[in-house]
Design a protein around this motif. Structure first.
Motif, PDB file in Angstrom:
ATOM      1  N   THR A   4       0.845  -1.194   0.000  1.00 35.87           N
ATOM      2  CA  THR A   4       0.000   0.000   0.000  1.00 35.87           C
ATOM      3  C   THR A   4       0.880   1.243   0.000  1.00 35.87           C
ATOM      4  OG1 THR A   4      -0.086  -0.012   2.416  1.00 35.87           O
ATOM      5  CG2 THR A   4      -1.847  -1.165   1.227  1.00 35.87           C
ATOM      6  N   ARG A   5       0.461   2.207  -0.792  1.00 37.20           N
ATOM      7  CA  ARG A   5       1.239   3.453  -0.909  1.00 37.20           C
ATOM      8  C   ARG A   5       1.015   4.332   0.309  1.00 37.20           C
ATOM      9  NH1 ARG A   5       0.853   7.725  -5.961  1.00 37.20           N
ATOM     10  NH2 ARG A   5       2.511   9.127  -5.217  1.00 37.20           N
ATOM     11  N   GLN A   6       2.108   4.786   0.887  1.00 34.71           N
ATOM     12  CA  GLN A   6       1.998   5.654   2.060  1.00 34.71           C
ATOM     13  C   GLN A   6       1.467   7.021   1.638  1.00 34.71           C
ATOM     14  OE1 GLN A   6       2.534   4.910   5.246  1.00 34.71           O
ATOM     15  NE2 GLN A   6       3.025   2.787   4.694  1.00 34.71           N
ATOM     16  N   PRO A   7       0.527   7.591   2.393  1.00 35.48           N
ATOM     17  CA  PRO A   7       0.000   8.918   2.050  1.00 35.48           C
ATOM     18  C   PRO A   7       1.101   9.972   2.182  1.00 35.48           C
ATOM     19  CG  PRO A   7      -0.757   8.242   4.231  1.00 35.48           C
ATOM     20  CD  PRO A   7      -0.093   7.044   3.625  1.00 35.48           C
ATOM     21  N   GLU A   8       1.054  10.960   1.284  1.00 39.23           N
ATOM     22  CA  GLU A   8       2.069  12.023   1.305  1.00 39.23           C
ATOM     23  C   GLU A   8       1.885  12.899   2.535  1.00 39.23           C
ATOM     24  OE1 GLU A   8       4.008  14.607  -2.148  1.00 39.23           O
ATOM     25  OE2 GLU A   8       1.965  15.228  -1.682  1.00 39.23           O
ATOM     26  N   LEU A   9       2.972  13.225   3.171  1.00 47.55           N
ATOM     27  CA  LEU A   9       2.918  14.070   4.356  1.00 47.55           C
ATOM     28  C   LEU A   9       2.413  15.457   3.988  1.00 47.55           C
ATOM     29  CD1 LEU A   9       6.327  13.011   5.940  1.00 47.55           C
ATOM     30  CD2 LEU A   9       4.038  12.360   6.707  1.00 47.55           C
ATOM     31  N   PRO A  10       1.683  16.128   4.882  1.00 46.57           N
ATOM     32  CA  PRO A  10       1.092  17.431   4.554  1.00 46.57           C
ATOM     33  C   PRO A  10       2.169  18.522   4.428  1.00 46.57           C
ATOM     34  CG  PRO A  10       0.774  16.934   6.878  1.00 46.57           C
ATOM     35  CD  PRO A  10       1.351  15.691   6.252  1.00 46.57           C
ATOM     36  N   GLY A  11       1.803  19.581   3.719  1.00 43.38           N
ATOM     37  CA  GLY A  11       2.712  20.720   3.603  1.00 43.38           C
ATOM     38  C   GLY A  11       3.190  20.935   2.181  1.00 43.38           C
ATOM     39  N   ILE A  12       4.136  21.838   2.046  1.00 40.12           N
ATOM     40  CA  ILE A  12       4.716  22.181   0.749  1.00 40.12           C
ATOM     41  C   ILE A  12       6.015  21.406   0.583  1.00 40.12           C
ATOM     42  CG2 ILE A  12       5.683  24.062  -0.647  1.00 40.12           C
ATOM     43  CD1 ILE A  12       3.857  25.962   0.955  1.00 40.12           C
ATOM     44  N   HIS A  13       6.097  20.620  -0.474  1.00 45.11           N
ATOM     45  CA  HIS A  13       7.287  19.827  -0.749  1.00 45.11           C
ATOM     46  C   HIS A  13       8.054  20.476  -1.899  1.00 45.11           C
ATOM     47  CE1 HIS A  13       5.842  16.161   1.505  1.00 45.11           C
ATOM     48  NE2 HIS A  13       4.721  16.869   1.384  1.00 45.11           N
ATOM     49  N   GLY A  14       9.384  20.500  -1.795  1.00 44.96           N
ATOM     50  CA  GLY A  14      10.158  21.066  -2.888  1.00 44.96           C
ATOM     51  C   GLY A  14      11.646  21.028  -2.641  1.00 44.96           C
ATOM     52  N   VAL A  15      12.383  21.290  -3.709  1.00 36.26           N
ATOM     53  CA  VAL A  15      13.844  21.395  -3.629  1.00 36.26           C
ATOM     54  C   VAL A  15      14.201  22.735  -3.009  1.00 36.26           C
ATOM     55  CG1 VAL A  15      15.955  21.588  -4.998  1.00 36.26           C
ATOM     56  CG2 VAL A  15      14.233  19.866  -5.583  1.00 36.26           C
ATOM     57  N   VAL A  16      15.184  22.744  -2.135  1.00 36.09           N
ATOM     58  CA  VAL A  16      15.553  23.967  -1.449  1.00 36.09           C
ATOM     59  C   VAL A  16      16.775  24.615  -2.098  1.00 36.09           C
ATOM     60  CG1 VAL A  16      17.058  22.809   0.238  1.00 36.09           C
ATOM     61  CG2 VAL A  16      16.009  24.994   0.822  1.00 36.09           C
ATOM     62  N   ARG A  17      16.747  25.949  -2.178  1.00 39.57           N
ATOM     63  CA  ARG A  17      17.885  26.745  -2.628  1.00 39.57           C
ATOM     64  C   ARG A  17      18.182  27.776  -1.540  1.00 39.57           C
ATOM     65  NH1 ARG A  17      19.833  23.626  -6.641  1.00 39.57           N
ATOM     66  NH2 ARG A  17      18.149  23.029  -8.046  1.00 39.57           N
ATOM     67  N   LEU A  18      19.472  27.923  -1.211  1.00 37.37           N
ATOM     68  CA  LEU A  18      19.856  28.813  -0.117  1.00 37.37           C
ATOM     69  C   LEU A  18      20.885  29.837  -0.583  1.00 37.37           C
ATOM     70  CD1 LEU A  18      20.154  25.554   0.928  1.00 37.37           C
ATOM     71  CD2 LEU A  18      19.953  26.722   3.123  1.00 37.37           C
ATOM     72  N   ASP A  19      20.730  31.068  -0.082  1.00 37.26           N
ATOM     73  CA  ASP A  19      21.748  32.090  -0.312  1.00 37.26           C
ATOM     74  C   ASP A  19      21.474  33.266   0.614  1.00 37.26           C
ATOM     75  OD1 ASP A  19      23.586  34.066  -1.524  1.00 37.26           O
ATOM     76  OD2 ASP A  19      23.663  32.627  -3.170  1.00 37.26           O
ATOM     77  N   GLU A 100      18.530  19.615  -1.848  1.00 33.91           N
ATOM     78  CA  GLU A 100      17.808  18.504  -1.213  1.00 33.91           C
ATOM     79  C   GLU A 100      16.322  18.834  -1.106  1.00 33.91           C
ATOM     80  OE1 GLU A 100      18.186  17.627   2.984  1.00 33.91           O
ATOM     81  OE2 GLU A 100      19.211  19.534   3.324  1.00 33.91           O
ATOM     82  N   LYS A 101      15.504  17.796  -0.919  1.00 35.73           N
ATOM     83  CA  LYS A 101      14.067  17.987  -0.823  1.00 35.73           C
ATOM     84  C   LYS A 101      13.665  18.165   0.639  1.00 35.73           C
ATOM     85  CE  LYS A 101      12.602  15.656  -5.056  1.00 35.73           C
ATOM     86  NZ  LYS A 101      11.712  14.624  -5.640  1.00 35.73           N
ATOM     87  N   ILE A 102      12.830  19.195   0.866  1.00 35.08           N
ATOM     88  CA  ILE A 102      12.364  19.469   2.217  1.00 35.08           C
ATOM     89  C   ILE A 102      10.849  19.655   2.190  1.00 35.08           C
ATOM     90  CG2 ILE A 102      14.534  20.529   2.936  1.00 35.08           C
ATOM     91  CD1 ILE A 102      13.167  23.262   2.591  1.00 35.08           C
ATOM     92  N   ARG A 103      10.297  19.830   3.383  1.00 25.61           N
ATOM     93  CA  ARG A 103       8.846  20.027   3.508  1.00 25.61           C
ATOM     94  C   ARG A 103       8.593  21.153   4.498  1.00 25.61           C
ATOM     95  NH1 ARG A 103       4.903  17.416   6.984  1.00 25.61           N
ATOM     96  NH2 ARG A 103       6.583  16.111   7.819  1.00 25.61           N
ATOM     97  N   LEU A 104       7.634  22.006   4.150  1.00 28.01           N
ATOM     98  CA  LEU A 104       7.265  23.134   5.007  1.00 28.01           C
ATOM     99  C   LEU A 104       5.786  23.025   5.341  1.00 28.01           C
ATOM    100  CD1 LEU A 104       8.205  25.868   6.257  1.00 28.01           C
ATOM    101  CD2 LEU A 104       7.406  26.963   4.153  1.00 28.01           C
ATOM    102  N   HIS A 105       5.472  23.017   6.638  1.00 24.21           N
ATOM    103  CA  HIS A 105       4.082  22.871   7.053  1.00 24.21           C
ATOM    104  C   HIS A 105       3.844  23.653   8.335  1.00 24.21           C
ATOM    105  CE1 HIS A 105       0.123  21.202   7.524  1.00 24.21           C
ATOM    106  NE2 HIS A 105       0.423  20.597   8.670  1.00 24.21           N
ATOM    107  N   ASP A 106       2.915  24.626   8.262  1.00 23.26           N
ATOM    108  CA  ASP A 106       2.545  25.437   9.433  1.00 23.26           C
ATOM    109  C   ASP A 106       3.759  26.075  10.107  1.00 23.26           C
ATOM    110  OD1 ASP A 106      -0.127  24.939   9.040  1.00 23.26           O
ATOM    111  OD2 ASP A 106      -0.204  23.255  10.465  1.00 23.26           O
ATOM    112  N   GLY A 107       4.668  26.594   9.304  1.00 27.95           N
ATOM    113  CA  GLY A 107       5.831  27.289   9.856  1.00 27.95           C
ATOM    114  C   GLY A 107       6.932  26.376  10.347  1.00 27.95           C
ATOM    115  N   VAL A 108       6.780  25.077  10.153  1.00 24.99           N
ATOM    116  CA  VAL A 108       7.787  24.103  10.609  1.00 24.99           C
ATOM    117  C   VAL A 108       8.475  23.509   9.387  1.00 24.99           C
ATOM    118  CG1 VAL A 108       8.223  22.011  11.945  1.00 24.99           C
ATOM    119  CG2 VAL A 108       6.380  23.581  12.626  1.00 24.99           C
ATOM    120  N   LEU A 109       9.790  23.436   9.453  1.00 29.67           N
ATOM    121  CA  LEU A 109      10.599  22.907   8.358  1.00 29.67           C
ATOM    122  C   LEU A 109      10.998  21.474   8.672  1.00 29.67           C
ATOM    123  CD1 LEU A 109      12.014  23.681   5.684  1.00 29.67           C
ATOM    124  CD2 LEU A 109      13.992  24.358   7.045  1.00 29.67           C
ATOM    125  N   TYR A 110      10.728  20.577   7.706  1.00 26.89           N
ATOM    126  CA  TYR A 110      10.990  19.156   7.907  1.00 26.89           C
ATOM    127  C   TYR A 110      11.933  18.622   6.828  1.00 26.89           C
ATOM    128  CZ  TYR A 110       6.667  19.172  10.760  1.00 26.89           C
ATOM    129  OH  TYR A 110       5.690  19.425  11.692  1.00 26.89           O
TER     130      TYR A 110
END
Length: 388
Positions: A4-19, A100-110
């Motif tokens: 069974t496919r695991q449900p995607e975690l909530p929030g905004i998923h994406g590649v991060v760029r820093l500067d 790298e791929k990260i997730r942002l949800h309700d002001g929390v970075l995962y």
């Protein structure tokens, strides 16, 4: 056995760029990525650049509104529907890795399910409340702005009054119009609106740092590039334009090292203030009859929004060249063509109807061809006239 496919975690998923420098980050951001910046009092130009990149979210390790003055950037991001999280902490620059791929949800970075940092999510209400509080800090900023202005006058008195220190250049400006382009507010639309003026008067084209790229993007070749060379592309620098490096008063010119690596010859102009001020003073000193400015800063809020004490120099510089200066800011909003799509379609349809009638009623191929050419030329020039 079927997994069974695991449900995607909530929030905004994406590649991060820093500067730590937002304008450097926007050069490599791609749509859907998450931007991590270190930008106290996020200004309008930086916010618009982030919106243009179509980022999924913006994470600011600093405060996007510190309360010093009502800066314009956060409101632009929020109105564009881009999530903004403040005060996430500078530790993320060592915790996160570019790409790298990260997730942002309700002001929390995962990272996956691992909590990396927490910040404060901004929305229209919190931004409006912070802006109201920031307006109370304007008096303090006005005092600092006044002090910086007096200090600039003291340091650059000889340059402002007598033109002492202005370098010799090869680009002739005496008696000519000069168009100075800065990558500031509304520069794209204003540059497009000035096409008829540029075509008729053929002014000297000066690009201030990234403003040179703006000229190239619109099909023009800059005659002169002025700035510290931190936001203009290599191709534009090697386009054949004369290059003037804005140097510090102590002799340091960081942009010169880059030009040496590219094999581009340059002239240094040591001066306090901003590169757009240097461009105006140079044009005025070399006898320009008119200076047209695109994308430059011309209001108190814009001076403060730039976030530099050096912006006081822009106020004095404008006083110095005021008799010649025409500010093109907002010219694109002054007049917009009222020709509608329906009118254009109707015009083309009428022309096609005339052609059809001509084809049915005339048998001679030679005469028909002449009429077709005449009607086509008439339609072409009528449509062209609507846009010019």
């Amino acid at each position: 056995m079927r997994r069974t496919r695991q449900p995607e975690l909530p929030g905004i998923h994406g590649v991060v760029r820093l500067d730590r420098r937002t304008k450097n980050l926007t050069k490599r951001l791609k749509p859907g990525e998450i931007a991590v910046i270190d930008h106290v009092d996020l200004d309008r130009v930086s916010a618009e650049a982030l919106v243009d990149c179509k980022v999924a979210a913006v994470i600011n390790v600093a405060d996007s509104i510190s309360g010093r003055y009502p800066n314009l950037g956060p409101e632009i991001l929020v109105e564009a529907g881009i999530p903004l999280v403040d005060g996430i902490g500078r530790e993320v620059f060592s915790t996160l890795h570019e790409g790298e791929k990260i997730r942002l949800h309700d002001g929390v970075l995962y990272r996956g399910e691992e909590v990396l940092a927490k910040g404060a999510s901004q929305d229209s209400e919190t931004v409006a409340e912070s802006m109201d509080d920031a307006r109370a800090g304007l008096s303090t900023q006005l005092e600092a702005f006044t002090a910086n202005t007096l200090e600039y006058l003291r340091r650059e008195r000889d340059l402002l009054l007598d033109g002492v220190g202005v370098p010799e250049i090869h680009t002739p400006m005496d008696g000519r119009h000069v168009l100075i382009v800065v990558r500031g507010y509304d520069y794209r639309d204003d540059l497009v609106a000035l096409r008829p003026y540029i075509r008729e008067y053929r002014p000297v084209l000066i690009g201030v740092d990234g403003g040179a790229d703006a000229l190239v993007e619109n099909g023009y070749a800059p005659d002169l590039i002025i700035g510290d060379m931190d936001s203009v592309t290599d191709d534009t620098l090697k386009s054949g334009a004369e290059v003037v490096v804005h140097a510090y008063r102590d002799g340091r010119a960081p942009g010169s090292d880059r030009l040496e690596r590219l094999g581009v010859q340059s002239i240094e102009f040591p001066a306090t203030g901003t590169s757009e001020d240097v461009a105006m003073l140079l044009a005025d000193s070399k006898g320009a009859s008119l200076i047209v400015a695109v994308g430059t800063h011309n209001s108190l809020v814009e001076f403060l929004d730039k976030g530099r004490s050096g912006m006081a120099s822009t106020f004095i510089t404008r006083l110095r060249v005021g008799a010649k200066l025409v500010d093109a800011k907002g010219v694109s909003r002054l007049y917009r063509s009222r020709v509608s799509t329906f009118q254009i379609i109707a015009l083309i349809t009428a022309g096609l109807f005339v052609l059809s009638v001509a084809m049915v009623s005339i048998d001679a191929h030679t005469i028909l061809w002449s009429i077709l050419k005449a009607r086509w030329n008439e339609i072409y020039f009528n449509v062209r006239e609507l846009f010019t």
